[in-house]
Enzyme design. Structure first.
Site, PDB file in Angstrom:
ATOM      1  CG  HIS A 102       0.386  -2.787  -5.947  1.00  0.00           C
ATOM      2  ND1 HIS A 102       0.794  -3.456  -4.813  1.00  0.00           N
ATOM      3  CD2 HIS A 102      -0.231  -3.711  -6.719  1.00  0.00           C
ATOM      4  CE1 HIS A 102       0.427  -4.724  -4.912  1.00  0.00           C
ATOM      5  NE2 HIS A 102      -0.194  -4.904  -6.058  1.00  0.00           N
ATOM      6  CB  CYS A 137      -3.175  -4.581  -4.682  1.00  0.00           C
ATOM      7  SG  CYS A 137      -3.362  -6.304  -4.299  1.00  0.00           S
TER       8      CYS A 137
END
Ligand code: 7TS
Length: 404
Positions: A121, A362
């Site tokens: 992420h 993300c």
């Protein structure tokens, strides 16, 4: 006995409709829903003992402090940390990682190496890139294969005496891959490197034992596991947290302040400047109580059934391509349908009351790896059902017909 229909009664939001249809919530990897037991704890705090902690002589402040510190102990026991002060309350995973990355600014030298995985992420990439900018350290990347499995041989080759830190997620938010963190941690330690594990996606499904893992830092967010947003934790070994400088200055984190010299408080307060999310911390503890009462093994086994069921159904639809087929996965499925844009499918599903996530999640490097702009991601929790998956599959087929 696990009875999903009984469990669902704990989650008031599951009774609502969206766009005239019963809500089907398949965006649990973004945030999980909150059971009455946790909502009640938050409401009770504001109704009955809302007060600032650690500084009051009066009864409410004492009570709030005791309950807040008790929540810290619940988190300590859940993750099997040796000491309560090794648990730092933060605003979430992102904050936790930034505390550590910022703390290493003066502990690294130009040319030191840091290792990240290809499936992180952004919050486990960008703070370290900023650290590299400040220090001249170099970021190396563990590659992954098409199935979404990390290449551990390549990782072994990357490790050297120059490696100071390794940071890998326990579970990938975009692929669901469960990474072999025991091995990753052991190998790093042989090289003399410290390891931070991003547990944001693992925590709702896997109970991590930080002492058994011998992990140096483990981080997560309460909102991923039935707790509220805006609160999370940083676990760190005492000797390491003691060496890290504070991230923010302010009230609560000091021992003595004068204009000539300020000294810092002991752990955990050194990292907890300012008034924290008190109700959130308390509710984090309550969320762990709630999930432990069901049992993490029960939760994981049920979610695996949902994962297998949904994967089989999806694979029967023409044009569906699943990204992330590691043998060890949590209940996350990322996929695309032919050349249809994920957003278009997501929007049609939303009209049917089905909440999925679309985009890069993300985790842009993963999308670049597969050369796609994004995926449709469905992610399950223990309150989802096979019937909801059937409705999704029907809806998806309709959406495909409309868009082709
Ligand atoms: N690390 C992982 C693996 C995550 O999945 C997330 C959030 C974070 C870190 C950041 O957590 P935060 O609580 O500080 O925001 N993941 C997602 C997601 O997959 N969709 O929305 C948020």
């Amino acid at each position: 006995m696990f009875d999903v229909n009984e469990i669902r009664k704990d989650f008031p939001i599951l009774e609502r409709t969206v766009n005239g249809q019963p809500l089907i919530y398949f965006d649990n990897a973004a945030t999980s829903q909150t059971p009455n037991q946790v909502i009640e704890v938050i409401s009770n705090y504001y109704r009955n003992y809302n007060s600032n902690i650690h500084r009051g002589v009066h009864a409410l402040s004492q009570e709030a402090t005791d309950v807040y510190e008790n929540a810290r102990q619940k988190i300590q026991h859940h993750f099997n940390a040796a000491r309560a002060h090794e648990i730092i309350f933060t605003s979430g995973t992102t904050h936790s990682i930034n505390i550590v990355a910022s703390g290493y600014s003066k502990l690294l030298q130009a040319g030191d190496e840091l290792i990240v995985s290809a499936m992180e992420h952004h919050s486990n990439i960008v703070p370290w890139q900023m650290l590299c900018d400040r220090t001249g350290a170099i970021l190396k990347v563990i590659p992954m294969d098409q199935a979404g499995v990390l290449d551990i041989d390549a990782y072994k080759d990357l490790l050297s005496k120059k490696t100071k830190l390794v940071f890998v997620n326990h579970v990938s938010n975009a692929l669901g891959t469960v990474n072999p963190i025991e091995e990753i941690i052991k190998l790093a330690h042989i090289s003399g490197a410290k390891v931070l594990i991003d547990g944001a996606q693992a925590s709702p499904h896997i109970k991590a034992d930080v002492q058994a893992l011998e992990v140096d830092y483990y981080v997560t967010s309460a909102h991923k596991l039935c707790g509220p947003t805006g609160v999370g934790m940083l676990y760190g070994k005492e000797e390491l947290l003691s060496q890290l400088p504070p991230y923010q200055g302010g009230g609560e984190m000091i021992a003595e302040v004068s204009f000539e010299k300020t000294t810092y408080a002991d752990l955990p307060h050194k990292f907890e400047a300012g008034t924290p999310n008190i109700a959130g911390g308390i509710a984090f503890g309550a969320a762990l109580d709630y999930m432990n009462a069901i049992g993490f093994e029960t939760i994981a086994a049920y979610e695996q059934e949902l994962l297998i069921y949904a994967t089989e159904q999806l694979k029967e639809i023409d044009g569906v391509k699943i990204y992330g087929e590691a043998p060890q996965k949590t209940a996350v499925i990322s996929f695309n349908v032919d050349e249809i844009h994920p957003y278009d499918i997501g929007s049609i599903l939303d009209k049917m009351g089905i909440a999925v996530r679309t985009g890069h999640h993300c985790a842009q490097p993963i999308m670049d790896f597969y050369k796609i702009p994004g995926t449709i991601r469905i992610s399950f929790s223990f309150y989802n059902t096979e019937k909801e998956i059937d409705t999704l599959i029907k809806g998806l087929k309709k959406a495909i017909l409309m868009l082709k």
